[in-house]
Design a protein around this motif. Structure first.
Motif, short mmCIF file in Angstrom:
data_model
loop_
_atom_site.label_atom_id
_atom_site.label_comp_id
_atom_site.label_asym_id
_atom_site.label_seq_id
_atom_site.Cartn_x
_atom_site.Cartn_y
_atom_site.Cartn_z
N GLY A 51 47.23 87.94 10.46
CA GLY A 51 46.96 88.40 9.11
C GLY A 51 46.49 87.28 8.20
O GLY A 51 46.39 86.13 8.63
N PRO A 52 46.21 87.59 6.97
CA PRO A 52 46.18 88.95 6.43
C PRO A 52 45.00 89.74 6.96
O PRO A 52 43.90 89.23 7.03
CB PRO A 52 46.06 88.73 4.93
N ARG A 53 45.24 90.95 7.38
CA ARG A 53 44.17 91.79 7.92
C ARG A 53 44.27 93.19 7.34
O ARG A 53 45.19 93.49 6.59
CB ARG A 53 44.23 91.81 9.43
N GLU A 54 43.33 94.00 7.71
CA GLU A 54 43.27 95.36 7.15
C GLU A 54 44.51 96.14 7.54
O GLU A 54 44.98 96.06 8.67
CB GLU A 54 42.02 96.05 7.71
N LEU A 108 53.58 84.58 -0.89
CA LEU A 108 52.97 85.01 -2.15
C LEU A 108 52.10 86.23 -1.86
O LEU A 108 50.89 86.14 -1.71
CB LEU A 108 52.13 83.88 -2.74
N PRO A 113 46.20 91.36 -1.85
CA PRO A 113 46.46 92.81 -1.97
C PRO A 113 45.73 93.60 -0.89
O PRO A 113 44.73 93.15 -0.35
CB PRO A 113 45.93 93.15 -3.36
N ARG A 114 46.26 94.76 -0.60
CA ARG A 114 45.68 95.70 0.34
C ARG A 114 45.53 95.13 1.74
O ARG A 114 44.62 95.51 2.47
CB ARG A 114 44.30 96.18 -0.11
N SER A 115 46.38 94.22 2.11
CA SER A 115 46.28 93.69 3.46
C SER A 115 47.64 93.71 4.11
O SER A 115 48.64 94.07 3.51
CB SER A 115 45.70 92.28 3.44
N ILE A 147 48.84 81.04 5.40
CA ILE A 147 49.25 82.07 4.45
C ILE A 147 50.01 81.38 3.33
O ILE A 147 50.94 80.62 3.60
CB ILE A 147 50.11 83.12 5.17
N PRO A 148 49.63 81.64 2.05
CA PRO A 148 50.28 80.92 0.96
C PRO A 148 51.74 81.33 0.79
O PRO A 148 52.07 82.50 0.76
CB PRO A 148 49.44 81.33 -0.27
N THR B 59 50.76 75.50 -2.00
CA THR B 59 51.30 76.70 -1.37
C THR B 59 50.86 76.86 0.06
O THR B 59 51.36 77.72 0.77
CB THR B 59 50.87 77.96 -2.15
N VAL B 60 49.87 76.06 0.49
CA VAL B 60 49.45 76.12 1.88
C VAL B 60 49.56 74.73 2.49
O VAL B 60 49.59 73.73 1.77
CB VAL B 60 48.01 76.62 2.05
N SER B 107 40.74 89.44 5.10
CA SER B 107 41.96 90.20 4.93
C SER B 107 41.70 91.69 4.80
O SER B 107 42.61 92.50 4.94
CB SER B 107 42.75 89.69 3.72
#
Lengths: 241, 319
Positions: A51-54, A108, A113-115, A147-148, B59-60, B107
Motif C-alpha cells: 500500500g497505499p493502494r486502491e 498518518l 485518503p481513499r486508499s 508510509i508516513p 514522518t518518513v 495509491s
C-alpha cells in the motif's frame, strides 16, 4: 518450578532485566511495497506491507483517510506441535485487531485518503513474545514502504515470576501462569499505544513491570533506528545521483 | 543512539574501497529537524515532515533534501508520486462508463476518460453513445497503455490523457515493474533502439515497457491522407484492430528479453535506470556471449555492479 535461580539467572541464562537478542532485516519479500523480518531470540516473524493502494472493497472506502487492514497468522510449523488451524481462530483474530489498532494510531492516514494499507504478519517460529515481535516487524515494514508515520511503534513484553520482574518472556516463562504485560509505545513522543496483560498483578508491582517493559521498548527503538539508517544509506548509495 | 545531523542538504562521503560516492544521509523517523539557531521559522517544511508545534519531525524514513528555504524528506522505496505531465505506463483494470481505470503504481487507480483518447478513425468529434458502447474495441482489461498525466481529480486520483499518436495501446512487448525512485524524470522517456529494433518507454511510475518498434505516424499527416483518399479511412480504422496479427521475429524477441533482463538486474542492484546504462549492459552481455537467462545469475550481477562503479568513478573524475 524455579524460573529465577538463586544466582539470579533465568531458564535460558539471562538476567531478569536482559532482553533476548534482536535481529532485523529489511526487504525480505521482494513483491511487497515494504517488508521486514524481526527476531527476538527464537521468535521469528515476517511482516509484509502492501500500500497505499486502491481499496478493494468499495463499501469500505473512507473519503478522508486510508483504510488499514492487518492479518496475523502463525505458520503450521511455528509452534512445538504442528498446528491445525492457523488463520481465523480467535487468538489470531484478536491479535490481528490489536496490531491493526496499534499501527493505525501512528500511521498518518489522512495523508492517503481513499486508499488501503495491508499489513500481513506471519510467525515463523513462536517462542513467546510473538505479539511484540509482530508489531516491531510491522513498524519496520511500514518504514520500508515509505508510509508516513508519527513515530515508530515498538513493543516489548515483561512478566513477574518468583517475585522478580522479568523482561522479554520466552514461551516457558509465559506459560508459567504468571502475569504477562505487553506494552507498545511511540518512543520519541512517549505515548503508549498498546497495553495488555494476562493474569493479575497488584498495582505497585504492575507499575514496576510496565516500566521495565517500556525500557525494553526503548532499547528495541534504538536498534530499529540503527537498522533503518543503515538500510537507507545503502539504498541511497546504490541509487547514486 | 540518536544521531544529530545538521541540516546541510547533502553530505558527500567518498567510500575509498569501491569508488562509490554517497549522496545524502538517510534520516530516521522522528528526527528533530532543528537548525543550529533553533529557529524553525527560517525554513518551509515540505513533504515528509510534520510540524509538532515546538519542533518539526520527519514522518518518513529517507533523505533530507534542501532547496533554498524548502526542506523536505524524500523517501526511497515509496509508491509513485505523480506530477502533471509525467509519462506513465499502466494496465487496464476496468472498463467503466465513459472511462477506463488503469493500475499505475499509485495509491489509487488512474482514470483515462474516453474523451481524452483519440478515436480510431482519427476524427475529432463529440463522443456519442455508440462510441461508449464500442469502448472495448479500443482497450480491454489487461491491456498495457502509455499515457500522460493530465491532472488530479478532486478525490485525489489521477486524470490521464492519451491524445497523441505516441500514447495508446502497447503491444508485442514486455512490461517491467521496478521501484519508481530508480526512474528519473527526463525530457525524453520514449527511446528507440535502432540496432535492436526495440522501443523502450520509461514510465515515471516505475513501469517500463520494452517492445517491438512501432512506427509512430504523425497525426497531421494521417488526417491529410484521410481527407484526400476516402478509401484510406477503412484501412485506418482497421489498423487499430489488425486482422492478421504480425508475429515478432525471434531475434527481436531475444533483444527484448535481454533489455528487460538488463533492467531487472539494475533494479535488483538498486541502481538508477537510464538508457546509456542499459545499452551498455546489453552490449556487455552480448560480448560475454551470455544466454538471455544467464543474465539473471549472480555472476552477471557482479559484473554489472563493477561496470557501474567504473562509470561512476569516470563521471566523478570528469567533474
Amino acid at each position: 518450578m524455579e524460573y529465577v535461580n538463586p544466582e539470579g539467572l533465568r531458564l535460558d541464562g539471562r538476567r531478569p532485566m536482559e532482553m533476548r537478542q534482536l535481529r532485523a532485516e529489511i526487504g525480505v519479500v521482494s513483491r511487497a511495497d515494504g517488508s521486514a523480518s524481526f527476531e527476538m531470540g527464537n521468535t521469528k516473524v515476517i511482516a509484509a506491507v502492501y500500500g497505499p493502494r486502491e481499496v478493494q472493497n468499495r463499501s469500505q472506502q473512507m473519503n478522508d483517510q486510508a483504510l488499514v487492514r492487518c492479518e496475523y497468522s502463525m505458520a503450521n510449523f511455528s509452534t512445538g506441535d504442528r498446528r491445525r488451524k492457523t488463520k481465523g481462530d480467535r487468538r489470531s483474530t484478536e491479535i490481528s485487531l490489536v496490531i491493526r489498532q496499534t499501527m493505525e494510531a501512528c500511521i498518518l492516514t489522512n495523508l492517503m485518503p481513499r486508499s488501503q494499507i495491508d499489513i500481513y504478519v506471519q510467525v515463523l517460529q513462536a517462542d513467546g513474545g510473538t505479539r511484540s515481535a509482530c508489531i516491531n516487524a510491522a513498524t519496520l515494514a511500514l518504514a520500508d514502504a515509505g508510509i508516513p508515520m508519527r513515530d515508530l511503534v515498538t513493543s516489548c513484553s515483561a512478566g513477574y515470576l518468583n517475585s522478580t520482574p522479568l523482561l522479554d518472556l520466552n514461551y516457558l516463562e509465559d506459560s508459567a501462569g504468571g502475569a504477562d504485560v505487553t506494552v507498545g509505545i511511540l518512543p520519541k513522543l512517549d505515548k503508549v499505544t498498546l497495553l495488555q496483560m494476562d493474569a493479575k498483578l497488584p498495582m505497585d508491582i504492575f507499575e514496576n513491570v510496565m516500566q521495565l517493559a517500556v525500557e525494553g521498548c526503548k532499547a528495541v527503538d534504538s536498534y530499529i533506528r540503527e537498522i533503518l539508517l543503515e538500510n537507507t544509506k545503502t539504498l541511497e548509495i546504490h541509487r547514486g545521483v | 543512539m540518536a544521531l544529530k545531523i545538521s541540516p546541510i542538504c547533502r553530505l558527500f562521503v567518498l567510500l575509498l574501497g569501491n569508488g562509490f560516492s554517497t549522496a545524502g544521509v538517510g534520516i530516521k523517523f522522528l528526527y528533530t529537524l532543528l537548525s543550529p539557531d533553533s529557529n524553525i521559522w527560517d525554513y518551509t517544511w515540505g513533504h515528509g515532515t510534520l510540524d509538532m508545534g515546538r519542533n518539526v519531525i520527519a514522518t518518513v524514513c529517507g533523505v533530507v533534501e534542501r532547496v533554498n528555504k524548502l526542506v523536505y524528506v524524500r523517501s526511497l522505496r515509496a509508491r509513485y508520486k505523480p506530477e502533471i505531465g509525467d509519462i506513465i505506463v499502466g494496465r487496464v483494470i476496468e472498463v467503466a462508463p465513459k472511462r477506463w481505470r488503469l493500475e499505475i503504481n499509485f495509491s489509487q487507480d488512474a482514470v483515462l476518460m474516453l474523451s481524452s483518447m483519440n478515436l480510431p478513425d482519427g476524427i475529432q468529434r463529440r463522443r456519442t453513445a455508440i462510441d461508449e458502447l464500442n469502448m472495448r474495441t479500443i482497450f480491454v482489461e489487461n491491456d498495457v497503455i502509455c499515457a500522460e498525466v493530465r491532472g488530479f481529480q478532486n478525490d485525489g486520483s489521477l486524470h490521464l490523457q492519451a491524445r497523441s499518436q505516441k500514447y495508446g495501446k502497447l503491444e508485442n512487448g514486455k512490461l517491467l515493474k521496478i521501484p519508481p525512485y530508480l526512474v528519473k524524470r527526463r525530457k525524453q522517456h520514449f527511446h528507440h533502439l535502432d540496432q535492436y529494433g526495440v522501443d523502450l518507454i520509461f514510465g515515471c511510475n516505475g513501469f517500463i515497457w520494452v517492445g517491438e518498434h512501432v512506427d509512430v505516424k504523425d497525426a497531421t499527416v494521417e488526417d491529410q491522407v484521410n481527407k484526400s483518399d476516402p478509401q484510406n479511412t477503412d484501412s485506418a480504422i482497421l489498423q487499430g484492430s489488425s486482422e492478421e496479427p504480425t508475429s515478432t521475429s525471434l531475434e527481436i524477441r531475444q533483444y527484448i528479453c535481454r533489455i528487460a533482463n538488463a533492467i531487472t538486474v539494475f533494479a535488483a542492484l538498486g541502481f538508477m535506470v537510464n538508457l546509456e546504462a542499459v545499452t551498455e549492459t546489453v552490449t556487455l552481455s552480448l560480448s560475454l556471449n551470455l544466454g538471455v537467462h544467464e543474465m539473471l545469475e549472480a555472476e552477471f550481477h557482479v559484473q554489472v555492479a563493477e561496470q557501474e562503479v567504473e562509470r561512476r568513478s569516470k563521471s566523478t573524475r570528469r567533474k
